[in-house]
Motif scaffolding. Structure first.
Motif, PDB file in Angstrom:
ATOM      1  N   PHE A  47      53.610  92.406 -14.635  1.00  0.00           N
ATOM      2  CA  PHE A  47      54.968  92.521 -14.109  1.00  0.00           C
ATOM      3  C   PHE A  47      55.122  93.655 -13.102  1.00  0.00           C
ATOM      4  CE2 PHE A  47      55.131  90.702 -18.393  1.00  0.00           C
ATOM      5  CZ  PHE A  47      55.596  89.447 -18.068  1.00  0.00           C
ATOM      6  N   GLU A  48      54.069  94.443 -12.930  1.00  0.00           N
ATOM      7  CA  GLU A  48      54.097  95.516 -11.937  1.00  0.00           C
ATOM      8  C   GLU A  48      53.166  95.224 -10.759  1.00  0.00           C
ATOM      9  OE1 GLU A  48      55.618  96.676 -15.665  1.00  0.00           O
ATOM     10  OE2 GLU A  48      53.557  96.082 -15.238  1.00  0.00           O
ATOM     11  N   ASP A  49      52.399  94.129 -10.861  1.00  0.00           N
ATOM     12  CA  ASP A  49      51.435  93.744  -9.823  1.00  0.00           C
ATOM     13  C   ASP A  49      50.409  94.846  -9.585  1.00  0.00           C
ATOM     14  OD1 ASP A  49      52.990  91.482  -9.614  1.00  0.00           O
ATOM     15  OD2 ASP A  49      54.062  92.152  -7.838  1.00  0.00           O
ATOM     16  N   THR A  50      49.923  95.424 -10.679  1.00  0.00           N
ATOM     17  CA  THR A  50      48.940  96.499 -10.595  1.00  0.00           C
ATOM     18  C   THR A  50      47.835  96.283 -11.628  1.00  0.00           C
ATOM     19  OG1 THR A  50      50.090  97.913 -12.200  1.00  0.00           O
ATOM     20  CG2 THR A  50      50.698  98.164  -9.874  1.00  0.00           C
ATOM     21  N   VAL A  51      46.763  97.037 -11.473  1.00  0.00           N
ATOM     22  CA  VAL A  51      45.775  97.208 -12.539  1.00  0.00           C
ATOM     23  C   VAL A  51      45.764  98.687 -12.914  1.00  0.00           C
ATOM     24  CG1 VAL A  51      44.317  95.262 -11.888  1.00  0.00           C
ATOM     25  CG2 VAL A  51      43.880  97.504 -10.893  1.00  0.00           C
ATOM     26  N   SER A  52      45.500  98.964 -14.186  1.00  0.00           N
ATOM     27  CA  SER A  52      45.376 100.345 -14.660  1.00  0.00           C
ATOM     28  C   SER A  52      43.916 100.626 -14.980  1.00  0.00           C
ATOM     29  CB  SER A  52      46.222 100.564 -15.918  1.00  0.00           C
ATOM     30  OG  SER A  52      47.600 100.511 -15.634  1.00  0.00           O
ATOM     31  N   PHE A  53      43.469 101.810 -14.592  1.00  0.00           N
ATOM     32  CA  PHE A  53      42.127 102.279 -14.910  1.00  0.00           C
ATOM     33  C   PHE A  53      42.232 103.213 -16.111  1.00  0.00           C
ATOM     34  CE2 PHE A  53      42.074 101.067 -10.509  1.00  0.00           C
ATOM     35  CZ  PHE A  53      40.819 100.481 -10.310  1.00  0.00           C
ATOM     36  N   LEU A  54      41.469 102.917 -17.166  1.00  0.00           N
ATOM     37  CA  LEU A  54      41.547 103.698 -18.402  1.00  0.00           C
ATOM     38  C   LEU A  54      40.233 104.441 -18.633  1.00  0.00           C
ATOM     39  CD1 LEU A  54      43.159 101.096 -20.842  1.00  0.00           C
ATOM     40  CD2 LEU A  54      44.260 102.535 -19.133  1.00  0.00           C
ATOM     41  N   ASP A  55      40.350 105.684 -19.080  1.00  0.00           N
ATOM     42  CA  ASP A  55      39.214 106.476 -19.531  1.00  0.00           C
ATOM     43  C   ASP A  55      39.151 106.343 -21.054  1.00  0.00           C
ATOM     44  OD1 ASP A  55      37.483 108.486 -20.447  1.00  0.00           O
ATOM     45  OD2 ASP A  55      37.960 109.812 -18.781  1.00  0.00           O
ATOM     46  N   VAL A  96      47.634  95.173  -6.679  1.00  0.00           N
ATOM     47  CA  VAL A  96      46.847  93.974  -6.386  1.00  0.00           C
ATOM     48  C   VAL A  96      47.809  92.857  -5.980  1.00  0.00           C
ATOM     49  CG1 VAL A  96      44.818  94.571  -7.757  1.00  0.00           C
ATOM     50  CG2 VAL A  96      46.772  93.484  -8.882  1.00  0.00           C
ATOM     51  N   GLY A  97      47.476  91.600  -6.300  1.00  0.00           N
ATOM     52  CA  GLY A  97      48.336  90.493  -5.920  1.00  0.00           C
ATOM     53  C   GLY A  97      49.518  90.315  -6.848  1.00  0.00           C
ATOM     54  N   ASN A  98      50.194  89.180  -6.690  1.00  0.00           N
ATOM     55  CA  ASN A  98      51.424  88.900  -7.428  1.00  0.00           C
ATOM     56  C   ASN A  98      51.117  88.376  -8.822  1.00  0.00           C
ATOM     57  OD1 ASN A  98      54.028  88.377  -8.162  1.00  0.00           O
ATOM     58  ND2 ASN A  98      54.495  86.989  -6.481  1.00  0.00           N
ATOM     59  N   GLN A  99      51.572  89.098  -9.839  1.00  0.00           N
ATOM     60  CA  GLN A  99      51.439  88.760 -11.255  1.00  0.00           C
ATOM     61  C   GLN A  99      49.976  88.600 -11.679  1.00  0.00           C
ATOM     62  OE1 GLN A  99      53.987  85.582 -12.602  1.00  0.00           O
ATOM     63  NE2 GLN A  99      55.801  86.470 -11.652  1.00  0.00           N
ATOM     64  N   PRO A 100      49.222  89.694 -11.721  1.00  0.00           N
ATOM     65  CA  PRO A 100      47.852  89.628 -12.257  1.00  0.00           C
ATOM     66  C   PRO A 100      47.877  89.352 -13.758  1.00  0.00           C
ATOM     67  CG  PRO A 100      48.499  91.903 -11.868  1.00  0.00           C
ATOM     68  CD  PRO A 100      49.586  91.044 -11.289  1.00  0.00           C
ATOM     69  N   SER A 133      41.618  89.201  -6.575  1.00  0.00           N
ATOM     70  CA  SER A 133      41.335  90.530  -6.031  1.00  0.00           C
ATOM     71  C   SER A 133      39.964  90.981  -6.501  1.00  0.00           C
ATOM     72  CB  SER A 133      42.396  91.540  -6.483  1.00  0.00           C
ATOM     73  OG  SER A 133      43.667  91.235  -5.941  1.00  0.00           O
ATOM     74  N   ILE A 134      39.105  91.372  -5.556  1.00  0.00           N
ATOM     75  CA  ILE A 134      37.796  91.916  -5.864  1.00  0.00           C
ATOM     76  C   ILE A 134      37.875  93.429  -5.708  1.00  0.00           C
ATOM     77  CG2 ILE A 134      35.348  91.938  -5.296  1.00  0.00           C
ATOM     78  CD1 ILE A 134      36.300  89.265  -6.363  1.00  0.00           C
ATOM     79  N   LEU A 135      37.584  94.161  -6.792  1.00  0.00           N
ATOM     80  CA  LEU A 135      37.711  95.610  -6.791  1.00  0.00           C
ATOM     81  C   LEU A 135      36.348  96.278  -6.856  1.00  0.00           C
ATOM     82  CD1 LEU A 135      40.584  96.074  -9.431  1.00  0.00           C
ATOM     83  CD2 LEU A 135      40.753  95.396  -7.018  1.00  0.00           C
ATOM     84  N   LEU A 142      34.668  99.420  -8.381  1.00  0.00           N
ATOM     85  CA  LEU A 142      35.056 100.352  -9.428  1.00  0.00           C
ATOM     86  C   LEU A 142      34.656 101.790  -9.129  1.00  0.00           C
ATOM     87  CD1 LEU A 142      34.479  98.309 -12.709  1.00  0.00           C
ATOM     88  CD2 LEU A 142      36.483  98.484 -11.240  1.00  0.00           C
ATOM     89  N   ALA A 143      33.665 101.980  -8.273  1.00  0.00           N
ATOM     90  CA  ALA A 143      33.269 103.345  -7.923  1.00  0.00           C
ATOM     91  C   ALA A 143      34.365 104.046  -7.135  1.00  0.00           C
ATOM     92  CB  ALA A 143      31.965 103.331  -7.148  1.00  0.00           C
ATOM     93  N   SER A 144      34.955 103.336  -6.176  1.00  0.00           N
ATOM     94  CA  SER A 144      36.006 103.922  -5.343  1.00  0.00           C
ATOM     95  C   SER A 144      37.404 103.640  -5.868  1.00  0.00           C
ATOM     96  CB  SER A 144      35.888 103.393  -3.914  1.00  0.00           C
ATOM     97  OG  SER A 144      36.109 101.981  -3.883  1.00  0.00           O
ATOM     98  N   GLY A 145      37.532 102.621  -6.724  1.00  0.00           N
ATOM     99  CA  GLY A 145      38.849 102.242  -7.213  1.00  0.00           C
ATOM    100  C   GLY A 145      39.690 101.523  -6.189  1.00  0.00           C
ATOM    101  N   LEU A 146      39.038 100.871  -5.204  1.00  0.00           N
ATOM    102  CA  LEU A 146      39.751 100.198  -4.134  1.00  0.00           C
ATOM    103  C   LEU A 146      39.559  98.685  -4.201  1.00  0.00           C
ATOM    104  CD1 LEU A 146      38.837 102.563  -1.147  1.00  0.00           C
ATOM    105  CD2 LEU A 146      40.917 102.604  -2.553  1.00  0.00           C
ATOM    106  N   GLU A 147      40.497  97.970  -3.587  1.00  0.00           N
ATOM    107  CA  GLU A 147      40.389  96.520  -3.471  1.00  0.00           C
ATOM    108  C   GLU A 147      39.558  96.196  -2.233  1.00  0.00           C
ATOM    109  OE1 GLU A 147      43.370  92.698  -3.767  1.00  0.00           O
ATOM    110  OE2 GLU A 147      44.002  94.387  -2.527  1.00  0.00           O
ATOM    111  N   LEU A 148      38.438  95.477  -2.436  1.00  0.00           N
ATOM    112  CA  LEU A 148      37.565  95.110  -1.324  1.00  0.00           C
ATOM    113  C   LEU A 148      38.041  93.852  -0.621  1.00  0.00           C
ATOM    114  CD1 LEU A 148      34.046  95.698  -2.933  1.00  0.00           C
ATOM    115  CD2 LEU A 148      35.372  97.260  -1.479  1.00  0.00           C
ATOM    116  N   HIS A 149      38.403  92.826  -1.391  1.00  0.00           N
ATOM    117  CA  HIS A 149      38.794  91.541  -0.835  1.00  0.00           C
ATOM    118  C   HIS A 149      39.926  90.961  -1.666  1.00  0.00           C
ATOM    119  CE1 HIS A 149      35.004  91.727   1.392  1.00  0.00           C
ATOM    120  NE2 HIS A 149      34.367  91.878   0.240  1.00  0.00           N
ATOM    121  N   ARG A 150      40.720  90.128  -1.015  1.00  0.00           N
ATOM    122  CA  ARG A 150      41.714  89.316  -1.727  1.00  0.00           C
ATOM    123  C   ARG A 150      41.538  87.880  -1.248  1.00  0.00           C
ATOM    124  NH1 ARG A 150      47.840  91.314  -2.236  1.00  0.00           N
ATOM    125  NH2 ARG A 150      46.631  93.145  -2.930  1.00  0.00           N
ATOM    126  N   VAL A 151      41.028  87.047  -2.131  1.00  0.00           N
ATOM    127  CA  VAL A 151      40.685  85.661  -1.805  1.00  0.00           C
ATOM    128  C   VAL A 151      41.856  84.767  -2.188  1.00  0.00           C
ATOM    129  CG1 VAL A 151      39.020  83.810  -2.160  1.00  0.00           C
ATOM    130  CG2 VAL A 151      38.271  86.202  -2.261  1.00  0.00           C
TER     131      VAL A 151
END
Length: 246
Positions: free
Chosen positions: A135-143, A155-159, A182-184, A186-195
């Motif tokens: 509902f936030e259109d995001t991904v969270s990175f957890l330690d 990321v995109g709409n409604q992951p 969305s292709i992420l 993980l080393a940089s935490g960035l989105e590489l591609h959105r197919v």
């Protein structure tokens, strides 16, 4: 539900196939922690349980009343850590991921999130996890060492689902509303591609007793470190996505 459960309990008595089901009349306090199944078992404790209702292979069931700690509302898809020692359950209404110890069934901790997680995936080394926040259109990175959310990424709409590659280098996030992947990195935490141009099937689990609803999507999978295979149901095809080129 009561009639069906009663019928299951009576199956041990070999009731005739055309017999009317015996209706179990029970009293349950909706404000209390007892469920209708618990009340049914209490009221009919003198009868042997049908095989369908017995613990499977000696596994026990632990109940936690709604509102008690740990609090987790509207669970998404759970996952095990790679060593099989822990299980993570995302809860989109409570905005957290609850961690359980598999051997003991004990509560370990609740990891607070800034989003509404529908799915969670763990890296092969067991040190990090990602959630798809629908509902936030995001991904969270957890330690998973500190048990904290370290960052988020749009990321995109409604992951609704997230899968991590076998090497732990990339993640794929399925965005159900806009039909993208969305292709992420993980080393940089960035989105590489959105197919784009994909479709996703959606399942909705409903618990009529508590009114809880949980959406789920059948997951795609990594085929090795460089390809994602997705069953594109509404296009009648299997989509194969190159992770490196998109």
């Amino acid at each position: 539900l009561l009639a069906q459960s009663s019928s299951l309990l009576d199956s041990a008595a070999r009731r005739p196939e055309d017999a009317d089901p015996a209706i179990a009349r029970i009293v349950v306090d909706p404000a209390g922690p007892e469920r209708w199944f618990d009340a049914l078992a209490r009221e009919r404790a003198e009868r042997p349980s049908a095989p369908e209702l017995r613990p499977f292979a000696g596994l026990a069931v632990t109940h936690h009343a709604s509102g008690s700690a740990p609090e987790g509302d509207a669970p998404g898809s759970p996952t095990f850590t790679p060593d099989g020692a822990r299980i993570l359950v995302p809860h989109w209404e409570s905005h957290n991921v609850i961690e359980w110890d598999v051997a003991s069934g004990a509560f370990v901790r609740a990891i607070a999130l800034s989003g509404s997680p529908l799915d969670v995936a763990v890296t092969p080394d067991g040190l990090r996890a990602l959630t798809a926040n629908g509902f936030e259109d995001t991904v969270s990175f957890l330690d998973l060492v500190s048990g904290t959310e370290t960052s988020t990424l749009a990321v995109g709409n409604q992951p609704t689902m997230v899968v991590i590659s076998p090497t732990g280098a990339h993640a794929a996030v399925g965005n159900s509303a806009d039909g993208t992947l969305s292709i992420l990195d993980l080393a940089s935490g960035l989105e590489l591609h959105r197919v784009g141009g994909l479709s996703y099937a959606m399942l909705l689990s409903i618990n009529f007793e508590s009114g809880a609803m949980s959406p789920h999507s059948p997951p795609f999978a990594f085929a090795g470190p460089g390809r994602v295979v997705h069953a594109d149901r509404y296009s009648n095809r299997v989509a194969i996505v190159d992770v490196f080129t998109g």
